[in-house]
Design a protein around this motif. Structure first.
Motif, PDB file in Angstrom:
ATOM      1  N   GLY A  99      36.323  39.047  35.771  1.00 45.72           N
ATOM      2  CA  GLY A  99      35.713  37.733  35.710  1.00 45.72           C
ATOM      3  C   GLY A  99      35.440  37.325  37.146  1.00 45.72           C
ATOM      4  N   ILE A 100      34.191  37.044  37.476  1.00 45.20           N
ATOM      5  CA  ILE A 100      33.827  36.731  38.861  1.00 45.20           C
ATOM      6  C   ILE A 100      33.245  35.324  38.927  1.00 45.20           C
ATOM      7  N   VAL A 101      33.801  34.522  39.831  1.00 44.24           N
ATOM      8  CA  VAL A 101      33.344  33.147  40.021  1.00 44.24           C
ATOM      9  C   VAL A 101      32.656  33.078  41.381  1.00 44.24           C
ATOM     10  N   HIS A 102      31.369  32.752  41.362  1.00 39.94           N
ATOM     11  CA  HIS A 102      30.578  32.709  42.588  1.00 39.94           C
ATOM     12  C   HIS A 102      30.457  31.273  43.082  1.00 39.94           C
ATOM     13  N   GLY A 103      30.768  31.064  44.353  1.00 41.25           N
ATOM     14  CA  GLY A 103      30.700  29.728  44.929  1.00 41.25           C
ATOM     15  C   GLY A 103      29.843  29.681  46.175  1.00 41.25           C
ATOM     16  N   THR A 104      29.748  28.514  46.770  1.00 39.69           N
ATOM     17  CA  THR A 104      28.924  28.316  47.964  1.00 39.69           C
ATOM     18  C   THR A 104      29.560  28.893  49.219  1.00 39.69           C
ATOM     19  N   LYS A 105      30.870  29.222  49.157  1.00 39.48           N
ATOM     20  CA  LYS A 105      31.561  29.741  50.340  1.00 39.48           C
ATOM     21  C   LYS A 105      32.212  31.102  50.087  1.00 39.48           C
ATOM     22  N   GLY A 106      31.786  31.775  49.020  1.00 39.51           N
ATOM     23  CA  GLY A 106      32.367  33.068  48.710  1.00 39.51           C
ATOM     24  C   GLY A 106      32.497  33.246  47.206  1.00 39.51           C
ATOM     25  N   TYR A 107      33.345  34.158  46.827  1.00 44.75           N
ATOM     26  CA  TYR A 107      33.534  34.393  45.397  1.00 44.75           C
ATOM     27  C   TYR A 107      34.950  34.858  45.105  1.00 44.75           C
ATOM     28  N   LEU A 108      35.318  34.733  43.847  1.00 40.93           N
ATOM     29  CA  LEU A 108      36.666  35.061  43.363  1.00 40.93           C
ATOM     30  C   LEU A 108      36.539  36.099  42.263  1.00 40.93           C
ATOM     31  N   ILE A 109      37.341  37.138  42.325  1.00 42.78           N
ATOM     32  CA  ILE A 109      37.378  38.146  41.258  1.00 42.78           C
ATOM     33  C   ILE A 109      38.732  38.079  40.560  1.00 42.78           C
ATOM     34  N   ALA A 110      38.699  37.804  39.265  1.00 44.48           N
ATOM     35  CA  ALA A 110      39.906  37.854  38.429  1.00 44.48           C
ATOM     36  C   ALA A 110      39.867  39.189  37.696  1.00 44.48           C
ATOM     37  N   LYS A 111      40.761  40.080  38.063  1.00 47.34           N
ATOM     38  CA  LYS A 111      40.748  41.411  37.463  1.00 47.34           C
ATOM     39  C   LYS A 111      41.507  41.417  36.136  1.00 47.34           C
ATOM     40  N   ASN A 112      40.908  42.107  35.151  1.00 43.80           N
ATOM     41  CA  ASN A 112      41.491  42.194  33.811  1.00 43.80           C
ATOM     42  C   ASN A 112      41.501  40.805  33.167  1.00 43.80           C
ATOM     43  N   ILE A 113      40.317  40.314  32.799  1.00 46.37           N
ATOM     44  CA  ILE A 113      40.186  38.894  32.438  1.00 46.37           C
ATOM     45  C   ILE A 113      40.966  38.467  31.197  1.00 46.37           C
ATOM     46  N   ASN A 114      41.359  39.392  30.329  1.00 48.48           N
ATOM     47  CA  ASN A 114      42.152  38.959  29.180  1.00 48.48           C
ATOM     48  C   ASN A 114      43.656  39.050  29.437  1.00 48.48           C
ATOM     49  N   ASN A 115      44.023  39.408  30.666  1.00 47.20           N
ATOM     50  CA  ASN A 115      45.419  39.333  31.112  1.00 47.20           C
ATOM     51  C   ASN A 115      45.408  39.525  32.625  1.00 47.20           C
ATOM     52  N   VAL A 116      44.930  38.510  33.323  1.00 47.00           N
ATOM     53  CA  VAL A 116      44.675  38.614  34.760  1.00 47.00           C
ATOM     54  C   VAL A 116      45.946  38.984  35.522  1.00 47.00           C
ATOM     55  N   ASP A 117      45.858  40.052  36.310  1.00 46.96           N
ATOM     56  CA  ASP A 117      47.014  40.472  37.103  1.00 46.96           C
ATOM     57  C   ASP A 117      46.795  40.269  38.604  1.00 46.96           C
ATOM     58  N   VAL A 118      45.537  40.320  39.041  1.00 50.32           N
ATOM     59  CA  VAL A 118      45.214  40.141  40.455  1.00 50.32           C
ATOM     60  C   VAL A 118      44.001  39.233  40.595  1.00 50.32           C
ATOM     61  N   ILE A 119      44.074  38.315  41.559  1.00 53.81           N
ATOM     62  CA  ILE A 119      42.943  37.452  41.882  1.00 53.81           C
ATOM     63  C   ILE A 119      42.590  37.702  43.338  1.00 53.81           C
ATOM     64  N   GLU A 120      41.351  38.067  43.582  1.00 54.49           N
ATOM     65  CA  GLU A 120      40.894  38.356  44.939  1.00 54.49           C
ATOM     66  C   GLU A 120      39.877  37.318  45.388  1.00 54.49           C
ATOM     67  N   ILE A 121      40.026  36.845  46.617  1.00 60.20           N
ATOM     68  CA  ILE A 121      39.101  35.881  47.195  1.00 60.20           C
ATOM     69  C   ILE A 121      38.286  36.575  48.289  1.00 60.20           C
ATOM     70  N   TYR A 122      36.965  36.456  48.210  1.00 64.90           N
ATOM     71  CA  TYR A 122      36.072  37.065  49.187  1.00 64.90           C
ATOM     72  C   TYR A 122      35.233  36.001  49.887  1.00 64.90           C
ATOM     73  N   ASN A 123      34.881  36.263  51.150  1.00 66.55           N
ATOM     74  CA  ASN A 123      33.979  35.356  51.861  1.00 66.55           C
ATOM     75  C   ASN A 123      32.522  35.759  51.589  1.00 66.55           C
ATOM     76  N   PRO A 124      31.544  35.008  52.094  1.00 63.11           N
ATOM     77  CA  PRO A 124      30.141  35.348  51.824  1.00 63.11           C
ATOM     78  C   PRO A 124      29.712  36.725  52.340  1.00 63.11           C
ATOM     79  N   GLU A 125      30.461  37.275  53.296  1.00 62.33           N
ATOM     80  CA  GLU A 125      30.156  38.616  53.829  1.00 62.33           C
ATOM     81  C   GLU A 125      30.811  39.714  52.985  1.00 62.33           C
ATOM     82  N   ARG A 126      31.346  39.325  51.840  1.00 68.03           N
ATOM     83  CA  ARG A 126      31.992  40.242  50.893  1.00 68.03           C
ATOM     84  C   ARG A 126      33.242  40.901  51.476  1.00 68.03           C
ATOM     85  N   GLU A 127      33.915  40.171  52.351  1.00 72.94           N
ATOM     86  CA  GLU A 127      35.176  40.641  52.926  1.00 72.94           C
ATOM     87  C   GLU A 127      36.338  39.994  52.171  1.00 72.94           C
TER      88      GLU A 127
END
Length: 322
Positions: free
Chosen positions: A233-261
């Motif tokens: 599950g990926i949430v795109h925002g004005t300052k980056g994006y968030l990836i929720a891995k395994n959306i039906n039982n999220v185990d890791v949430i990753e935050i990225y900046n606009p440069e995809r870091e």
């Protein structure tokens, strides 16, 4: 809290194993149309009672909560039986088959003042608050759009392929991307565009869904029973994006900046299975004298059924009993 389980299939096994590890709830009763299957289940998972009749179990005064783990097509009648016998109900997703059933069962639960909730576990999990907190803290700026998918190769399972059991990708796995979008963008959907690939049996085997919200926000979603997907599950925002891995039982949430870091990684807490959170929420609500859970309000469950009704209408899919 003594829990009774309706149905003795795979999802009932997962709940039974969860209850065995909990101190706040216990495996009390199991019911199946086959008393032999119920007895086997009782011995395998340490239940105190086994029933071969649903009517028998709902009349057991010691049952504090009934978890409905039957196919979608049976949820309405199973829940109705529980409610009329004043038994609190935790009903597996998808809540019902359609909006009409959902409205009727919610009205009955409210009339009888009996607790009821949908067991859509992602609404109860700690990961939900972790995602909300990250977005609320402005870590990805203002949310603009969402993409999410959930797919498994489960076309070999007869229940999934059977229209008489309300099979198909949408009710079984599509509810998760839809719920992910709902938890972040809300329920004020302005437009739904969707399509599906049908199986030979007439059910939807894969689907694609676009939801348009106020202010131009969008969710692009996919679910399938034909292939395994990365389940992000990926949430795109004005300052980056968030990836929720395994959306039906999220185990890791990753935050990225606009440069995809990658700038931050948030781990979900350890759990038994994830099912414990819905049981704990139901227990808390019941003990407080409430008839529904604040994490998953019944009106929200009705709304999600309406959304899926609209999609099936677009696809020309009706179940034989509708």
């Amino acid at each position: 809290m003594r829990v009774g389980i309706m149905g003795a299939g795979g999802i009932a096994v997962k709940m039974a194993n969860t209850l065995k590890e909990m101190t706040e709830a216990s495996c009390y009763a199991i019911v199946s149309r086959s008393i032999e299957k119920a007895e086997e289940f009782k011995e395998a998972y340490g239940f105190q009672k086994a029933y071969g009749s649903y009517e028998e179990m709902v009349q057991d005064e010691k049952v504090d909560l009934i978890y409905i783990a039957t196919p979608h097509s049976e949820h309405f009648e199973n829940a109705k039986l529980c409610i009329l016998n004043k038994k609190p109900v935790l009903c597996e997703k998808s809540f019902m088959v359609n909006k009409k059933q959902a409205e009727e069962i919610v009205a009955l639960a409210r009339q009888e003042k009996v607790f009821m909730a949908e067991a859509i576990w992602t609404r109860y999990m700690p990961s939900r608050k972790l995602i909300d907190n990250a977005i609320g803290a402005g870590k990805i700026g203002e949310v603009i759009s969402i993409t999410a998918n959930l797919g498994y190769d489960v076309q070999h399972k007869p229940r999934i392929m059977d229209p008489k059991l309300a099979g198909g990708a949408l009710l079984d796995v599509g509810i998760y991307p839809l719920t992910f979008a709902s938890m972040i963008l809300g329920d004020a959907i302005e437009e739904i565009i969707s399509t599906c690939t049908k199986a030979d049996t007439g059910i939807d085997a894969a689907n694609a869904m676009i939801l348009k919200y106020p202010e131009g926000k969008m969710a692009i979603l996919h679910s399938s029973i034909l292939e395994a997907t990365e389940q992000y599950g990926i949430v795109h925002g004005t300052k980056g994006y968030l990836i929720a891995k395994n959306i039906n039982n999220v185990d890791v949430i990753e935050i990225y900046n606009p440069e995809r870091e990658l700038v931050e990684e948030i781990l979900a807490p350890e759990q038994i299975s994830g099912y414990e959170y819905e049981v704990l929420a139901a227990k808390k609500a019941i003990e407080e004298g409430k008839t529904e859970c604040e994490e998953a309000p019944l009106d929200q469950s009705v709304y999600m059924m309406a959304v899926m009704d609209e999609m099936r209408k677009q696809w020309g899919i009706k179940y034989p009993f509708e």
